[in-house]
Design an enzyme around this catalytic site. Structure first.
Site, short mmCIF file in Angstrom:
data_model
loop_
_atom_site.label_atom_id
_atom_site.label_comp_id
_atom_site.label_asym_id
_atom_site.label_seq_id
_atom_site.Cartn_x
_atom_site.Cartn_y
_atom_site.Cartn_z
N CYS A 172 0.86 -1.19 0.00
CA CYS A 172 0.00 0.00 0.00
C CYS A 172 0.90 1.23 0.00
O CYS A 172 2.05 1.17 -0.44
CB CYS A 172 -0.98 -0.03 1.17
SG CYS A 172 -0.21 -0.01 2.80
N ASN B 284 2.31 1.36 4.44
CA ASN B 284 2.59 0.08 5.11
C ASN B 284 2.27 0.13 6.61
O ASN B 284 2.91 -0.57 7.41
CB ASN B 284 4.05 -0.37 4.87
CG ASN B 284 4.36 -1.81 5.28
OD1 ASN B 284 5.49 -2.13 5.63
ND2 ASN B 284 3.39 -2.69 5.27
N CYS C 248 -1.44 0.75 7.46
CA CYS C 248 -2.89 0.50 7.60
C CYS C 248 -3.34 -0.74 6.83
O CYS C 248 -3.70 -1.75 7.41
CB CYS C 248 -3.70 1.71 7.13
SG CYS C 248 -3.46 3.19 8.13
N ARG C 249 -3.33 -0.64 5.49
CA ARG C 249 -3.95 -1.70 4.69
C ARG C 249 -3.07 -2.91 4.45
O ARG C 249 -3.52 -4.05 4.62
CB ARG C 249 -4.39 -1.13 3.32
CG ARG C 249 -5.53 -0.14 3.42
CD ARG C 249 -5.70 0.64 2.14
NE ARG C 249 -4.57 1.54 1.91
CZ ARG C 249 -4.37 2.26 0.83
NH1 ARG C 249 -5.24 2.18 -0.17
NH2 ARG C 249 -3.35 3.07 0.74
N SER C 250 -1.81 -2.71 4.02
CA SER C 250 -1.01 -3.89 3.65
C SER C 250 -0.64 -4.78 4.86
O SER C 250 -0.56 -6.00 4.69
CB SER C 250 0.22 -3.51 2.82
OG SER C 250 1.07 -2.62 3.50
N ASP D 191 -8.41 3.68 1.28
CA ASP D 191 -7.45 4.05 2.32
C ASP D 191 -8.21 4.53 3.56
O ASP D 191 -8.90 5.55 3.51
CB ASP D 191 -6.57 5.18 1.77
CG ASP D 191 -5.49 5.61 2.76
OD1 ASP D 191 -5.49 5.10 3.89
OD2 ASP D 191 -4.67 6.45 2.38
#
Ligand code: 4NP
Length: 157
Positions: free
Chosen positions: A10, A13, A15-17, A125
């Site tokens: 993301c 690195n 939050c999402r990934s 996001d």
């Protein structure tokens, strides 16, 4: 076939990934699939930091401790070390394509392209939103993680 090595990418690195990595690890463990997983960001803003506390809480709700993950930025070696690189959104996919070495051996794809009903869709996001957004992130990355595990576990032929 050699062991699959997956990298989820993301922007930051944090939050999402990390959630995508955690969800994939969980589904792979449940399925008995031997695979490696890691995550990275296209940006360097948060290198060395732990995941966002909201991601840590969301992972914990789903039985996974990601507090010790540490953010890093993707580099060119990753295009050779990993067999698959999954971008969490279109913007990061664009940036990854721009930096992908011509002889890269990794397969580069959009994460939600693993789901026929979410082709071309970005994982939103959640950074500037509320806690609810992190639950939505989990839904997306967990569904995709399961699809990837199913695909990698399928017998050839
Ligand atoms: P991520 O979320 O890409 O899912 O880790 C973000 C984290 C930090 C920022 C943006 C998105 N930021 O602008 O610092």
């Amino acid at each position: 076939m050699s062991k699959p090595r997956l990298l989820f990418v993301c922007l930051g690195n944090i939050c999402r990934s990390p959630l995508a990595e955690a969800a994939f690890r969980k589904h792979a463990a449940d399925a008995g699939l031997d695979a490696e997983a890691d995550s990275a960001g296209t940006a360097a803003y948060h290198v060395g930091k732990s995941p966002d506390p909201r991601s840590v809480r969301e992972a914990a709700k789903n039985g996974i401790d990601i507090a010790r993950y540490s953010a890093r930025q993707i580099d060119e070696d990753d295009f050779f070390r990993f067999t698959h690189i999954f971008a969490l959104d279109q913007s990061n996919l664009h940036d990854l394509r721009a930096m992908q070495p011509v002889n890269s051996t990794a397969e580069l794809a959009l994460l939600l392209d693993t789901l026929p009903h979410k082709l071309g869709v970005s994982v939103v996001d959640p950074y500037y939103g509320d806690e609810e957004g992190f639950a939505e992130t989990w839904q997306d990355v967990s569904e995709a993680g399961l699809a990837i595990v199913t695909q990698l576990s399928a017998p050839i032929g």
